[in-house]
Design an enzyme around this catalytic site. Structure first.
Site: not given
Length: 366
Positions: A172, A333
């Site tokens: 990320e 995510h």
């Protein structure tokens, strides 16, 4: 015969009053009175009536005649005879005992043997048995058990150590909305998860996770926080990318055993092309090329392998999981959750016999 019938009818309360001695003198003297002698014929007739009634009711009570020489277990009945005003008898049968073979068939097969014991209300004064104390082990037995444990651990290490491990990652990084994108437009890694999968079993062997503090754009945008659920305080009090890469080096060195021959384990990176390229580009930008583990310079992209071997193209991780009948687990995510789900896809591909090999490399530079 007369005495036998008399005892049978008395035992079943079927003897009429006229058939019993009426004088106590007869009992003391032991002589039979005239009333009992006169009613002998009546007793015989009553007994015959009982036997005829029993024979008529044999069908309703399911009484089957026993063949001569038969060894099969038969059902035992109790005949209750009730006298009436007309000196006739009514016969009723009760099942007392079923055949042993039938009892075994009717018992519930719950895998446990019933313990033979006394009925309810009995055995209350029975003393409870105290558990036996384990006898002390001799030194020879303790040494043999320790040696067996050591041998099992050694065999387990031989099977796992020195094997091939897939290092699954899904990074990320900082991000912004298109209108708020900074002028330099360079993203930085803020979450670095690694899930090591054993190539033999497809199971997760080890997990590494760390947040990374960005240095070029240290403040996370609202769009990044909303997309990844990573908060500002989580990246402020952690190490930079250089510190995390050093921790990964130590983790790879100390967390995976060597084989009995002393051979080190083999690693293969599994990730999307964006993750491998982002790691190498950021390290080159921050002069950290020498800090990148050699195993991270090439990787296997599962999406490309799946497309090459099935001609099907998957666009995202959720669709990829659906190809194997699975659903996403966790928060989308979020680096560690995405990595765990990608590891599930890898395990399914290994079970289905897909070939896993390197698809991209950054050895010649970015």
């Amino acid at each position: 015969l007369e005495r036998a019938l008399l005892q049978f009818l008395r035992a079943n309360n079927a003897l009429p009053d006229s058939g019993r001695p009426s004088s106590s003198k007869h009992k003391k003297s032991g002589k039979r009175g005239n009333s009992a002698t006169d009613n002998s014929q009546e007793l015989i007739e009553t007994s015959c009536e009982v036997l005829r009634t029993m024979w008529k009711n044999r069908a309703s009570d399911e009484i089957k005649p026993v063949p001569v020489g038969s060894s099969e277990p038969q059902e035992t009945t109790l005949v209750e005879v009730t006298p009436t005003k007309n000196n006739t008898a009514t016969v009723r049968s009760k099942w007392l005992k079923q055949p042993k073979q039938q009892e075994k068939e009717d018992e519930p097969d719950d895998g446990k043997k019933k313990r033979k014991g006394k009925g309810k209300g009995k055995g209350k004064n029975r003393q409870e048995r105290k558990p036996r104390k384990p006898r002390p082990k001799f030194e020879e037995e303790e040494e043999s058990e320790e040696s067996e444990t050591e041998e099992k651990e050694a065999s387990t290490n031989e099977q796992s150590g020195g094997g091939v491990y897939f290092l699954v990652i899904d990074l990320e990084a900082t991000t912004w909305e298109p209108k708020d994108w900074p002028p330099e437009g360079k993203q930085e890694i803020i979450e670095f998860p690694i899930v090591a999968v054993d190539s033999l079993s497809g199971d997760v062997y080890k997990t590494f996770h760390a947040f990374v503090r960005p240095t070029q754009n240290p403040k996370l945008s609202p769009f990044c926080t909303k997309l990844t659920t990573i908060q500002q305080y989580q990246v402020e009090n952690c190490g930079t990318l250089q510190t995390v890469l050093a921790d990964i080096h130590m983790w790879l060195k100390n967390s995976f055993p060597q084989s009995a021959a002393g051979d080190p384990p083999t690693f293969m990176l599994v990730c999307d092309d964006w993750d491998g390229e982002q790691l190498y580009e950021e390290c080159c930008r921050k002069d950290l090329e020498d800090d990148i583990p050699a195993e991270f310079l090439q990787w296997a992209c599962l999406k490309d392998l799946y497309k090459d071997q099935t001609t099907k193209e998957v666009k995202n991780l959720t669709q990829f999981l659906g190809e194997f009948g699975m659903k996403f687990k966790g928060t989308r995510h979020r680096g560690l959750d995405d990595t765990n789900n990608l590891a599930r896809v890898l395990a399914s591909m290994l079970d289905d016999g897909y070939e896993i090999h390197t698809t991209s490399a950054m050895i010649d530079g970015f």
